[in-house]
Enzyme design. Structure first.
Site, short mmCIF file in Angstrom:
data_model
loop_
_atom_site.label_atom_id
_atom_site.label_comp_id
_atom_site.label_asym_id
_atom_site.label_seq_id
_atom_site.Cartn_x
_atom_site.Cartn_y
_atom_site.Cartn_z
N HIS A 243 0.83 -1.21 0.00
CA HIS A 243 0.00 0.00 0.00
C HIS A 243 0.86 1.26 0.00
O HIS A 243 0.80 2.08 0.91
CB HIS A 243 -0.95 -0.02 1.20
CG HIS A 243 -2.01 -1.08 1.10
ND1 HIS A 243 -1.89 -2.31 1.73
CD2 HIS A 243 -3.19 -1.10 0.43
CE1 HIS A 243 -2.96 -3.03 1.45
NE2 HIS A 243 -3.76 -2.33 0.66
N ASN A 244 1.65 1.40 -1.05
CA ASN A 244 2.60 2.50 -1.17
C ASN A 244 2.22 3.43 -2.32
O ASN A 244 1.15 3.28 -2.91
CB ASN A 244 4.01 1.92 -1.37
CG ASN A 244 4.05 0.88 -2.48
OD1 ASN A 244 3.42 1.05 -3.53
ND2 ASN A 244 4.77 -0.21 -2.26
N HIS A 247 1.31 1.77 -5.64
CA HIS A 247 -0.06 1.25 -5.64
C HIS A 247 -1.04 2.39 -5.90
O HIS A 247 -1.98 2.25 -6.69
CB HIS A 247 -0.37 0.57 -4.31
CG HIS A 247 -1.82 0.24 -4.10
ND1 HIS A 247 -2.49 -0.70 -4.85
CD2 HIS A 247 -2.73 0.75 -3.22
CE1 HIS A 247 -3.76 -0.76 -4.46
NE2 HIS A 247 -3.93 0.10 -3.48
N ASP A 393 -9.19 -0.23 -7.42
CA ASP A 393 -8.38 -0.56 -6.24
C ASP A 393 -7.85 -2.00 -6.29
O ASP A 393 -6.73 -2.27 -5.85
CB ASP A 393 -9.21 -0.34 -4.98
CG ASP A 393 -8.42 -0.52 -3.70
OD1 ASP A 393 -7.18 -0.39 -3.75
OD2 ASP A 393 -9.03 -0.76 -2.65
N GLN A 444 -4.78 -16.50 -4.59
CA GLN A 444 -5.39 -15.80 -5.71
C GLN A 444 -6.62 -16.50 -6.27
O GLN A 444 -7.56 -15.83 -6.70
CB GLN A 444 -4.36 -15.64 -6.84
CG GLN A 444 -3.37 -14.52 -6.58
CD GLN A 444 -4.04 -13.19 -6.28
OE1 GLN A 444 -4.32 -12.89 -5.12
NE2 GLN A 444 -4.32 -12.40 -7.28
#
Length: 500
Positions: A243-244, A247, A393, A444
């Site tokens: 979550h940087n 992203h 997102d 996944q």
């Protein structure tokens, strides 16, 4: 390790470069900038024979004249003239000479160092002469190479501050560059590869998004205010695995692409488009790398502050409007009170919608509206805007596998960090984050099957053009990870049989 030869086409001519074993990343970039006759603040990209972008670095693979790379300046300063060819060629030839001498002698002779110093001195003199500024000569800041993937840990707060200031300087110097039409068009597609762009370059591309959607004119946004806002957003993303800021860029770029692919410019107001793009940009501001479940179980300050109700998403909103409260960053300052109120309300709704705890609630609402959806209905539009932000997102698997798979590695690293901390603190361990129970393919297959496909399928019903752009790639990703999971299980069964 011996030197390797790189063949490349630039400005219509075939060139070759010798990369020594001790060539640094800065040296390689300098060499290709000189070959392209580009200034240090121009954006260069290297393409392979199949058209894919390759990283300009010491790891470039040697090639032949028949399989040459293509070197291009993808953003240029139209207010200035390129560096004189004589000076560029001098640096290029000097670099080649230095490489060959190092091969023979094992070090750089003093005479070469002196020549390099004289060339740099000459460039500095040109920079300081006002009437020669039209030449577009700049001093490259070589102290730091921007990190890509994975993020590198910082050693101190001071080094973090210095790094950000370097990004700011690069961004502002690039801010006036004209990004090519080819890059602008590529930016509108889900196949855009974020891994090939540095942070300062991504800030330039975000500026392009706001400009090309005509937000600056429509909302009277001053360019320097937009740049300040974008830089502050960059500064408020943490250096964590997933979550940087990269992203943040990917989510915003996907939103930008969806706006163009679905022609939302003709269906929603420009203000609604601004809400969606800015929400995507701000949706994970100051994310700590630990999800809401952890915040609540650990009784963190955020959980206490927001009464266990979407603590992270509420925090992201608060940070966004804290940035906008600074006059020098307030891109909404020239709007009326009613316009500001509408945008603030819309951003809060869109960012809060990214809490996965609300996923089924929002998706079911969207499903119920599909048969009677009305673009003139305010409530209907609000649900669509939430869906668009949600899709953006969690859209990594809609991208090419070469782009998507590294993101999965980043996500699992962040997940495992959280489960490790939960174990250490005696907190309930989040099942899908436990490194002892979760494999890459298993993580996944369930996510794609039960979260992504239902969501992407519903959006595709409204916009059939998205079938090939996002739905088909997600189906292929499910098939890929299902095959991996099946092979893994078969291998385990064989091992079990062998032991028995």
């Amino acid at each position: 390790m011996a030197a390797k030869t790189i063949h490349f086409m630039v400005n219509g001519r075939l060139e070759q470069a010798e990369l020594g074993a001790d060539c640094s990343a800065a040296d390689v970039k300098d060499l290709f900038r000189a070959a392209a006759e580009a200034g240090p603040h121009h954006i260069l990209k290297m393409y392979s024979t199949d058209g894919s972008v390759v990283n300009i670095s010491p790891q470039l693979e040697a090639n032949s004249q028949d399989s040459y790379y293509r070197l291009e300046v993808v953003a240029s300063d139209q207010q200035s003239v390129r560096m004189p060819a004589e000076l560029s060629n001098m640096e290029y030839r000097l670099h080649r000479l230095e490489t060959k001498v190092i091969e023979d002698m094992g070090k750089t002779p003093d005479i070469i160092c002196e020549l390099k110093s004289q060339v740099e001195s000459f460039k500095r003199k040109l920079e300081s002469v006002e009437h020669l500024s039209w030449m577009g000569l700049f001093k490259e800041d070589r102290d730091h190479q921007l990190s890509k993937f994975p993020p590198k840990p910082r050693t101190s707060q001071l080094s973090l501050k210095e790094e950000r200031q370097q990004v700011r300087r690069k961004f502002l110097n690039m801010g006036s560059l004209q990004v090519t039409d080819e890059v602008r068009e590529h930016l509108k597609t889900p196949i855009f590869d974020n891994w090939q762009w540095e942070e300062a370059e991504m800030l330039v591309l975000l500026q392009v998004m706001f400009t090309d959607l005509d937000f600056l004119t429509a909302f009277h946004i001053e360019l320097d205010v937009l740049q300040n806002f974008l830089f502050e957003v960059y500064c408020h993303y943490n250096n964590i695995p997933f979550h940087n800021f990269q992203h943040c860029f990917c989510v915003t770029q996907m939103m930008y692409g969806l706006i163009w692919l679905t022609d939302l410019r003709s269906k929603l107001s420009r203000m609604d488009l601004l809400i969606m793009l800015t929400s995507a940009l701000c949706h994970d501001l100051d994310h700590p790398g630990y999800n809401n479940v952890y915040q609540i179980n650990a009784q963190t300050d955020l959980a206490l502050r927001y009464n266990d109700i979407s603590p992270l998403e509420n925090h992201h909103c608060a940070v966004a409007f804290s940035i906008l409260s600074k006059p020098e960053c307030n891109i909404l300052k020239n709007l009326t009170c009613e316009q500001y109120k509408h945008i603030r309300g819309g951003m809060i709704k869109c960012i809060l919608a990214t809490d996965m705890a609300r996923h089924n609630e929002i998706l079911n609402k969207f499903k119920s509206l599909q048969p009677v959806f009305d673009f003139s209905n305010k409530d209907h539009k609000e649900v669509l805007m939430k869906i668009m932000v949600k899709v953006s997102d969690i859209s990594n698997e809609a991208r090419p596998m070469a782009v998507a798979e590294p993101w999965l590695d980043c996500l699992l690293q962040e997940f495992f960090n959280q489960s490790d901390t939960e174990k250490l603190k005696g907190l309930p361990v989040t099942p899908f984050m436990d490194r002892d129970k979760v494999s890459k393919p298993s993580s996944q297959t369930n996510f794609i099957r039960f979260v992504l496909l239902p969501l992407f399928t519903e959006l595709t019903k409204m916009f059939p053009c998205l079938e090939r752009h996002i739905l088909e790639p997600v189906r292929r990703a499910l098939e890929y990870y299902s095959d991996l999971e099946r092979a893994s299980k078969e291998e385990e069964e064989e091992e079990g049989t062998a032991k028995a």
